[in-house]
Design an enzyme around this catalytic site. Structure first.
Site, PDB file in Angstrom:
ATOM      1  N   HIS A 119       0.631  -1.277   0.469  1.00 26.05           N
ATOM      2  CA  HIS A 119      -0.147   0.333  -0.209  1.00 26.05           C
ATOM      3  C   HIS A 119       0.940   1.671  -0.076  1.00 26.05           C
ATOM      4  O   HIS A 119      -0.060   2.588  -0.737  1.00 26.05           O
ATOM      5  CB  HIS A 119      -1.113  -0.158   1.555  1.00 26.05           C
ATOM      6  CG  HIS A 119      -1.842  -1.188   1.488  1.00 26.05           C
ATOM      7  ND1 HIS A 119      -1.930  -2.081   2.549  1.00 26.05           N
ATOM      8  CD2 HIS A 119      -3.141  -1.484   0.250  1.00 26.05           C
ATOM      9  CE1 HIS A 119      -3.914  -2.224   2.531  1.00 26.05           C
ATOM     10  NE2 HIS A 119      -3.924  -2.813   1.056  1.00 26.05           N
TER      11      HIS A 119
ATOM     12  N   LYS B   2     -14.710  -8.663   5.173  1.00 32.22           N
ATOM     13  CA  LYS B   2     -14.127  -8.496   5.757  1.00 32.22           C
ATOM     14  C   LYS B   2     -14.164  -8.248   7.171  1.00 32.22           C
ATOM     15  O   LYS B   2     -15.082  -7.889   7.972  1.00 32.22           O
ATOM     16  CB  LYS B   2     -12.392  -7.776   5.383  1.00 32.22           C
ATOM     17  CG  LYS B   2     -12.159  -7.968   4.416  1.00 32.22           C
ATOM     18  CD  LYS B   2     -10.402  -7.303   3.712  1.00 32.22           C
ATOM     19  CE  LYS B   2     -10.166  -7.382   2.325  1.00 32.22           C
ATOM     20  NZ  LYS B   2      -9.335  -6.135   2.382  1.00 32.22           N
TER      21      LYS B   2
ATOM     22  N   ARG C 219      -2.987  -5.969  -7.544  1.00 28.76           N
ATOM     23  CA  ARG C 219      -1.800  -7.077  -7.672  1.00 28.76           C
ATOM     24  C   ARG C 219      -1.687  -7.929  -8.978  1.00 28.76           C
ATOM     25  O   ARG C 219      -0.545  -9.152  -9.139  1.00 28.76           O
ATOM     26  CB  ARG C 219      -1.878  -7.844  -6.246  1.00 28.76           C
ATOM     27  CG  ARG C 219      -1.166  -6.918  -5.352  1.00 28.76           C
ATOM     28  CD  ARG C 219      -1.558  -7.366  -3.720  1.00 28.76           C
ATOM     29  NE  ARG C 219      -2.806  -7.714  -3.574  1.00 28.76           N
ATOM     30  CZ  ARG C 219      -3.540  -8.373  -2.180  1.00 28.76           C
ATOM     31  NH1 ARG C 219      -2.541  -8.499  -1.259  1.00 28.76           N
ATOM     32  NH2 ARG C 219      -4.801  -8.468  -2.360  1.00 28.76           N
TER      33      ARG C 219
ATOM     34  N   SER D 164      -2.553  -8.291   3.829  1.00 27.63           N
ATOM     35  CA  SER D 164      -2.838  -7.744   5.737  1.00 27.63           C
ATOM     36  C   SER D 164      -3.053  -9.272   5.808  1.00 27.63           C
ATOM     37  O   SER D 164      -2.482  -9.200   7.126  1.00 27.63           O
ATOM     38  CB  SER D 164      -3.755  -7.075   5.329  1.00 27.63           C
ATOM     39  OG  SER D 164      -3.841  -5.474   4.951  1.00 27.63           O
TER      40      SER D 164
HETATM   41  O1  PNS Z   1      -7.902  -2.674   1.147  1.00 35.00           O
HETATM   42  P1  PNS Z   1      -9.884  -3.556   0.493  1.00 35.00           P
HETATM   43  O2  PNS Z   1     -10.609  -4.104   1.748  1.00 35.00           O
HETATM   44  O3  PNS Z   1      -9.953  -4.074  -0.633  1.00 35.00           O
HETATM   45  O4  PNS Z   1     -10.917  -1.665   0.067  1.00 35.00           O
HETATM   46  C1  PNS Z   1     -12.199  -2.119   0.033  1.00 35.00           C
HETATM   47  C2  PNS Z   1     -13.164  -0.840   0.092  1.00 35.00           C
HETATM   48  C3  PNS Z   1     -12.540  -0.176   1.321  1.00 35.00           C
HETATM   49  C4  PNS Z   1     -12.719   0.766  -0.633  1.00 35.00           C
HETATM   50  C5  PNS Z   1     -14.157  -1.310  -0.288  1.00 35.00           C
HETATM   51  O5  PNS Z   1     -15.062  -2.467   0.534  1.00 35.00           O
HETATM   52  C6  PNS Z   1     -15.274   0.214   0.073  1.00 35.00           C
HETATM   53  O6  PNS Z   1     -15.104   1.176  -0.828  1.00 35.00           O
HETATM   54  N1  PNS Z   1     -16.144   0.482   1.171  1.00 35.00           N
HETATM   55  C7  PNS Z   1     -16.880   1.348   1.232  1.00 35.00           C
HETATM   56  C8  PNS Z   1     -18.254   1.363   1.036  1.00 35.00           C
HETATM   57  C9  PNS Z   1     -18.278   0.628  -0.508  1.00 35.00           C
HETATM   58  O7  PNS Z   1     -18.946   2.475  -0.664  1.00 35.00           O
HETATM   59  N2  PNS Z   1     -18.712   0.145  -0.948  1.00 35.00           N
HETATM   60  C10 PNS Z   1     -18.884  -0.528  -2.276  1.00 35.00           C
HETATM   61  C11 PNS Z   1     -20.376   0.065  -2.807  1.00 35.00           C
HETATM   62  S1  PNS Z   1     -20.107  -0.651  -3.829  1.00 35.00           S
END
Ligand code: PNS
Length: 164
Positions: A18, A42, A91, A129
């Site tokens: 990251h 998660k 990735r 992670s």
């Molecule tokens: O590090 P990650 O877990 O891959 O990140 C995913 C993240 C947090 C960017 C995604 O889950 C997100 O945008 N969460 C906020 C809620 C939302 O808008 N979800 C997507 C709707 S389709």
């Protein structure tokens, strides 16, 4: 015009992969908002506040990085911040599948938001992670994988969990 992007993620915890995307992103954007968000798929080990604290410590001297967190939809947060660009790292093919769903869902919610992807550098392509949590749980070193601030927090957290 100041070019700003949001770099959203669970960051549970943030890895050197990251950090590398953020560092390279700063060559393209004038400012990045690194935002801790909730991924409902998660089960995090760190509270959002703890993840925010780690990011604040890591980026305390970075003039071009703002650290923040949000609850709810990414598109709503982007609208609130007046930002249209979202920066993410990728990735491999399984990331591609997940990210394409994320983009399509977000574009359905707000067609104005644009996602920009950077391929992860080879030396970080294996990092996640969850892999790091496993390494630290079993006494391995996080050197080269996570920031020392994260390693300390992770050791404290995982050791406390093992004891309970
Ligand atoms: O590090 P990650 O877990 O891959 O990140 C995913 C993240 C947090 C960017 C995604 O889950 C997100 O945008 N969460 C906020 C809620 C939302 O808008 N979800 C997507 C709707 S389709």
């Amino acid at each position: 015009m100041c070019k700003i992007a949001i770099c959203p993620g669970s960051f549970d915890p943030i890895t050197n992969g990251h950090l590398n995307i953020i560092e390279r992103g700063l060559k393209i954007f004038d400012k990045l908002i690194v935002a801790v968000a909730v991924n409902v798929t998660k089960k995090p080990i760190f509270e959002p506040q703890e993840r925010l604290e780690m990011l604040k410590e890591i980026f305390k001297d970075s003039k071009h990085v703002e650290v923040d967190s949000f609850k709810g939809l990414l598109v709503e947060y982007a609208k609130k911040r007046g930002v249209k660009a979202i920066l993410r790292g990728m990735r491999n093919m399984s990331d591609y599948e997940y990210e394409s769903q994320l983009v399509l869902a977000n574009k359905t919610l707000d067609p104005d938001v644009e996602f920009i992807y950077m391929m992860t550098e080879g030396k970080y392509a294996h990092l996640s992670s969850s892999i790091i949590k496993e390494v630290i749980t079993f006494g391995g070193s996080g050197c080269g994988m996570i920031h020392p601030i994260v390693e300390k927090r992770l050791k404290d957290k995982l050791r406390a969990e093992i004891k309970t």
